[in-house]
Structures are given as C-alpha cells and as structure tokens.
Scaffold this motif. Structure first.
Motif, PDB file in Angstrom:
ATOM      1  N   TYR A 577       0.641   4.948  -2.921  1.00 16.95           N
ATOM      2  CA  TYR A 577       2.089   4.844  -3.099  1.00 16.95           C
ATOM      3  C   TYR A 577       2.589   3.426  -2.809  1.00 16.95           C
ATOM      4  N   GLU A 578       1.929   2.733  -1.884  1.00 19.83           N
ATOM      5  CA  GLU A 578       2.278   1.333  -1.624  1.00 19.83           C
ATOM      6  C   GLU A 578       1.968   0.483  -2.852  1.00 19.83           C
ATOM      7  N   LYS A 585       7.503   7.094   0.015  1.00 21.67           N
ATOM      8  CA  LYS A 585       6.372   8.027  -0.011  1.00 21.67           C
ATOM      9  C   LYS A 585       5.214   7.491   0.826  1.00 21.67           C
ATOM     10  N   ALA A 586       4.966   6.205   0.721  1.00 25.32           N
ATOM     11  CA  ALA A 586       3.878   5.601   1.482  1.00 25.32           C
ATOM     12  C   ALA A 586       4.089   5.806   2.987  1.00 25.32           C
ATOM     13  N   LYS A 587       5.316   5.590   3.428  1.00 26.13           N
ATOM     14  CA  LYS A 587       5.627   5.768   4.848  1.00 26.13           C
ATOM     15  C   LYS A 587       5.431   7.218   5.275  1.00 26.13           C
ATOM     16  N   ALA A 625      -2.702  -3.608   3.392  1.00 25.52           N
ATOM     17  CA  ALA A 625      -1.502  -3.020   2.782  1.00 25.52           C
ATOM     18  C   ALA A 625      -0.791  -2.057   3.720  1.00 25.52           C
ATOM     19  N   LEU A 626      -1.528  -1.427   4.622  1.00 27.01           N
ATOM     20  CA  LEU A 626      -0.930  -0.410   5.494  1.00 27.01           C
ATOM     21  C   LEU A 626      -0.543  -0.940   6.870  1.00 27.01           C
ATOM     22  N   LYS A 627      -0.824  -2.200   7.151  1.00 27.40           N
ATOM     23  CA  LYS A 627      -0.421  -2.772   8.442  1.00 27.40           C
ATOM     24  C   LYS A 627       1.095  -2.749   8.655  1.00 27.40           C
ATOM     25  N   PRO A 628       1.917  -2.996   7.612  1.00 21.01           N
ATOM     26  CA  PRO A 628       3.373  -2.928   7.827  1.00 21.01           C
ATOM     27  C   PRO A 628       3.856  -1.527   8.243  1.00 21.01           C
ATOM     28  N   TYR A 629       3.061  -0.483   7.997  1.00 16.34           N
ATOM     29  CA  TYR A 629       3.450   0.881   8.360  1.00 16.34           C
ATOM     30  C   TYR A 629       2.951   1.267   9.757  1.00 16.34           C
TER      31      TYR A 629
END
Length: 634
Positions: A577-578, A585-587, A625-629
C-alpha cells in the motif's frame, strides 16, 4: 482421565422416546489438550481435584451428572436458581483452591446453562436442550458462566449476581439470547449480536447480486481489514473428527475396545502441533444426532472424518479404519488391523494411532514419510513426527521442544542413522533464530552433519537442501546455487520440492520459485505455513503487486498455526500500500501487524526470516519504506 464406559451404539426407537423439560449445566476445561501436552501427570491430578469440587457442589445443589467426556461434564438440575448458584460457587471455589495450592497446572473451566426440551435415554439426556447448553459453554469466557434467556428470566432478582446482556448470538446452527454472569468486573464484554432471522432472510432474497458486486469492490478497494479470527475460517493444518468406533462383534461386553481405540487416537493426535483434532464429546454428539458428512463439514469445519469398527470374537478381532476427505467426499485412506487376544489390544492401539498420525503428517509435510522404514522403535517414530510438527511452528519453544523429541528418538532408536541428521536442523535453527551462544560453531556443526548425511545417504534430498541453505547463509553463493539441478532431480515429493525451492528462491530465480510454490500449495494446501509468506515475498520481488495483495488478503482470512505468518502478511500489505501511495491503508496494516504481539517485527527479524536471500535489495527497500510507520532496525 476419567473414563466412562457408555454404550453409544444402541439405537433409539421412536416408540421409546421420552421427552421432558430440563435445566442443563455444561462445562469443559479450557485448552486441556495443551495442558496435557505440557505436563500430563499434573494436568490429570488437577482435573481430578476439580472434578471432586464439582461433584461436591452437584450434590449440594441437587445436580445429577449424566454425561462426562473426561474434561467435560453435563449435569441436570431441578431448578434454574440452583444451577446458577452451583456454577458461580464452582468458579469461586476454584479460585480459592488455586490460591491455597501452588500447582504447576491450573485449569480453567467455561460453563453454559440452558433450560430446554431434552430426550431421556436411560440415564443420559439428548436433544436441543443439551446442544444449546454446550453452545453457551463454548461462548463463555475462561473462568466464566454464560446462560440463556430462559435461565435469566427465572433467576433475575432471585440471586445476588450481576448479568451482562450479550444479545442474540449464533453458534454453529443454534441461535439464542445469551447473558454472562459477571463474577468480576473484568468479565464485562461486548459481542456482536446476530441479525434477526426475518430481516436477514429478506435481505438475502432481495439483494444477492448486489451483495456479490459490493463484496468484490469491498474486498479489493475498501479500507476494510480481514475478518476476525474468532469466526470459523479455513486453517493451515489438517483437521479431523474421530467418530466413536462401532462395536460390531455382537457382544456388548466388547464396547470398551472401540472406546479405548477412539480415546487413544484422539490423545495421540492432540499432542501434535500440526494437526487439529476435535474432542471426543464432539464425535459422540455427532453420532447421536446422526449427522451426514455434509452436515459435519458445514457445522464443524473439519476436513477429514475417521470412522472405524471392531469385528470378530476373542481370538480373531479385526479393527477397520476409513478416512474420508469431506471436501471431495472420497475415502482417501483405509487399513485393517488384526489381533487375537485382548492383551494385545494396547500395542494394536498404538499401531493404529501411529498409522493415522503418519497419514496426517503427510498432509503437512507433503512427504510420503518413507523414513518409517528406517525405524525399529514405534515410540521413536512418534517422537520424530511430533518433533517435525513442533519445529514447523518456527518459535523458540517449538524449536526447543523439537530438539528434545529428536534427542529422545535417537536414544530410543540408536541404530537409525538418519535421525542424527535432525541435529543439523537444531543447530541451524539456533543460529537463524539468534538463540545460539556460539553461532559460528553451531552453523559449522549443522553444515558438517548435513555433508556427512549427503555422503551416507546419497539419494536423500533434505541434507542437500539444508547444505545449500547453509552455504547461502555463509555467502558461498556459487556452491549453493550450483546445487539446484541436483536438488530438482532428487526431489521425490512436495516436501523435497519445498526445500529445494527455498534455495531456488534465495538464488533469485523468481519465476521458477513462484511456479514451484504454486504447485506445492495446489497439491498440499496444509503445507507448513512459511510457504505462504515466502511465496508472497517472491511475488512482490517479481513486481506482481496485485497478485501479492490479493493473496495476502485471502490468507489473512485463514487461521495459521504460527502468528508470525499473519504478521509478515500484514507487513507485506503495508509495503504494497505504501508503494501504491495509499498511506492510510499502509498505516492500518502496519498497526495490525504490530497488534499481534504488541511489538511488531524489526528489520533484524525481517532479514532473519529470509536469512538465505542472496540479494538483500528487496528486503532493504521494504524496511526503509516502513520506517516512517515505526519499523525499527532492532
């Protein structure tokens, strides 16, 4: 275990049916098979103590025990008030008992109470009244009591207890209004109420086509998450219902033979982590209701049904077995076991249970388990199979359990040289799960054991595959990837192909790996759960994003025997989703992945799960890509 020698095979004729209204009390131990697996002796001791407390209270409140399944009890009471008071005091007495005694095993009970119409059959009671009490018990919380509206209406204002209205509930095919008895404030909960039957039927009749269209849009485009795991969903391990074995000897004195065989099979299967077996009480209930195979499949969600019977006379007994796949309605396995004297019954029971365990293990490993030919000790073979199941959980506890079982198998069957290879898996897992105190030493041990096994058993695929994985870990890429042609040529079944495919995938041959994963899943839907997230990794690496998204959503609506599968699938969805720019959705997916254990995965864990990957680019991009989450490195 409490064994009640009841004859479940006599048929009721219409002329002898005797109905009455009764208050039914049903209770069952929460997770008893897991307690037995952990500590059998202490579980039985605690159960006996709890049974004594319960029977004392039955006597005090004039309850009559009419059926028992070892860890489950059904009683009839003269009034609703006495049944409720008995239930609440039983839970209180258990708390007192545990607070006064330092026990390694503390059993919890669920209780359900209902008043309804029942059929009296000798000293037993049957019918919907008993059914609904059992459904209420299943709905109850651990250490809790749930009652029907018929009971609530009779006891409200007459007992010093508080109640929580759960509304209309549906469990299996039964629909009823339920209430929790609040024995503590922590038991207050909210359950989604069942829709009213008339409205539900009208909605179905009016809008089937609309629902289909909306469902497709809803599934692929909305923010909605996969369904709750409390609903009945497919599971990633074979499930089986064992029916009570019928006595066809013509002598009721032989009822105990079928009872003993049935109990032994259920006990053997219950301790295996890769098999889901229904309780003995379920089999009895299904037999009494004379359900068809289709009704069993629909009501209980099991895939396999085992039936059997006992024939012959003293000196020439025969036990017949037949396993049916309820999805295809085909008999997939059958076998005969002959024995003469009754003193041979116990070893025959062991052979029967082991044969069934072997057949179901085939469904999870995808192997025909020719390893059995190398065993001289049945108990060693049982430990070997159960070790594989524990190892497949991919947890620290499961890995340690597997090590103990494999070592025990080696002690019992020292002449079986192939068993020594299992220590290679043990050392490999210690390193890859980061629980080794000396990773270099343990990986060298694993590698040397694998190489020795390759030399000793030249046609055995598994040591070759593990050697390839270790070489990938050690960055000996050319050696590992050079094994692929040999691995494919040596693969005799889907277990072998699965192992070979890990090397193929790790070497970056994505199209080939995806094709092999799909072959394995098509022919062996209960394969060990790692194959699901590895397949999805391959799809994402190969930029097949839509296919990966649909696969993850589908698999998240199934139950898996390792929670790490769900976590990885949620993480993959968050990444997908990111990539698509849908940050909301990603969050949501990232939060769901984290909610499973309260911590979530780290970059280190993600690399560990795919530790053999030759090219780490994809994994590094996913982590970045998922570090910001909120994804951390460690």
């Amino acid at each position: 275990m409490i064994i009640l020698h009841l004859n479940f095979y006599e048929r009721i004729t219409i002329s002898t049916i005797n109905r009455k209204l009764a208050v039914i009390f049903a209770t069952d131990v929460v997770g008893y098979s897991k307690h037995m697996e952990k500590n059998e002796d202490e579980s039985v001791k605690t159960l006996r103590a709890c049974e004594n407390i319960l029977k004392d209270l039955f006597k005090k409140y004039e309850g009559r025990l009419f059926n028992s399944g070892g860890d489950s009890f059904f009683a009839e009471f003269p009034s609703a008030v006495s049944s409720v008071e008995c239930a609440s005091e039983f839970q209180e007495r258990l708390n007192e008992f545990y607070s006064q005694n330092d026990l390694p095993i503390k059993l919890q009970f669920r209780i359900g109470i209902h008043m309804g119409d029942v059929i009296k059959e000798k000293r037993n009671l049957l019918g919907d009244g008993v059914n609904i009490a059992a459904r209420l018990e299943a709905l109850a919380q651990p250490a809790g009591v749930t009652i029907s509206k018929s009971i609530f209406d009779l006891v409200n204002g007459k007992v010093d207890l508080s109640f929580n209205d759960l509304g209309l509930q549906k469990v299996k095919e039964n629909e009823f209004h339920a209430y929790d008895i609040l024995l503590s404030k922590s038991q207050k909960r909210t359950l989604r109420a069942s829709s009213k039957p008339m409205l539900r039927n009208l909605a179905i009749l009016a809008s089937v086509s609309t629902i289909v269209i909306i469902g497709i849009i809803f599934y692929f485009q909305s923010d909605t998450i996969p369904v709750s795991k409390t609903q009945m969903m497919p599971i990633d391990k074979p499930s089986i219902l064992v029916m009570p074995f019928e006595n066809q000897t013509g002598n009721s004195d032989n009822d105990f033979i079928g009872f003993g065989v049935t109990s032994n099979i259920i006990s053997t299967l219950s301790i295996n982590d890769s098999i889901m077996v229904s309780s003995s009480s379920t089999g009895k209930y299904v037999q009494e209701r004379n359900y068809t195979d289709k009704e069993i499949s629909r009501n209980y969600g099991v895939q396999y049904l085992l039936r059997g019977d006992v024939q012959g006379t003293e000196g020439a007994f025969r036990v017949t077995l037949q396993m049916t796949d309820l999805k295809s309605s085909e008999v997939v396995w059958s076998k005969l076991f002959d024995f003469g004297e009754l003193k041979q019954l116990f070893p025959v029971q062991e052979k029967i249970s082991l044969a069934i365990l072997e057949q179901l293990s085939v469904k999870t490993r995808g192997s025909q388990l020719s390893d059995v030919n190398y065993f001289t000790n049945p108990e060693a073979y049982r430990n070997y199979l159960n070790a594989w199941s524990a190892f497949g959980l991919k947890t620290v506890d499961g890995s340690q359990k597997a090590e103990k079982l494999w070592k025990k198998a080696i002690e019992l069957d020292p002449s079986n040289r192939r068993l020594n290879f299992m220590m290679a898996w043990v050392n490999w897992r210690k390193v890859t799960m980061r629980i080794s105190d000396n990773p270099k030493r343990d990986m060298e041990k694993a590698y040397n054991i694998a190489l020795n096994a390759i030399d000793e058993f030249t046609e055995w695929t598994t040591p070759k595959a593990l050697a390839g994985l270790i070489e990938l870990f050690l960055k000996k890429y050319d050696e590992a990837c050079g094994r692929i042609p040999t691995l494919l040529q040596a693969s005799k079944d889907h277990s072998d192909l699965g192992m070979a495919n890990l090397v193929i995938h790790s070497c970056g041959r994505l199209e080939e790996a995806i094709e092999n994963y799909e072959k394995i899943m098509l022919s062996n839907p209960h394969h060990q759960a790692w194959i699901f997230y590895m397949y999805n990794h391959a799809l994402i690496e190969n930029t097949q994003y839509d296919k990966a998204e649909n696969f993850a959503l589908t698999k998240l609506n199934e139950k898996h025997n390792w929670s790490g599968v769900d976590q990885t699938l949620y993480l993959q969805l968050a990444y997908l989703y990111e990539l698509k720019g849908s940050k909301k959705k990603a969050k949501k997916m990232f939060e769901l992945h984290k909610a499973i254990d309260g911590k979530g995965k780290t970059g280190e864990i993600i690399h560990k799960e795919f530790i053999t990957a030759r090219d780490k680019t994809y994994l590094n991009e996913l982590i970045s890509a998922l570090k910001p989450y909120g994804l951390t490195e460690k």
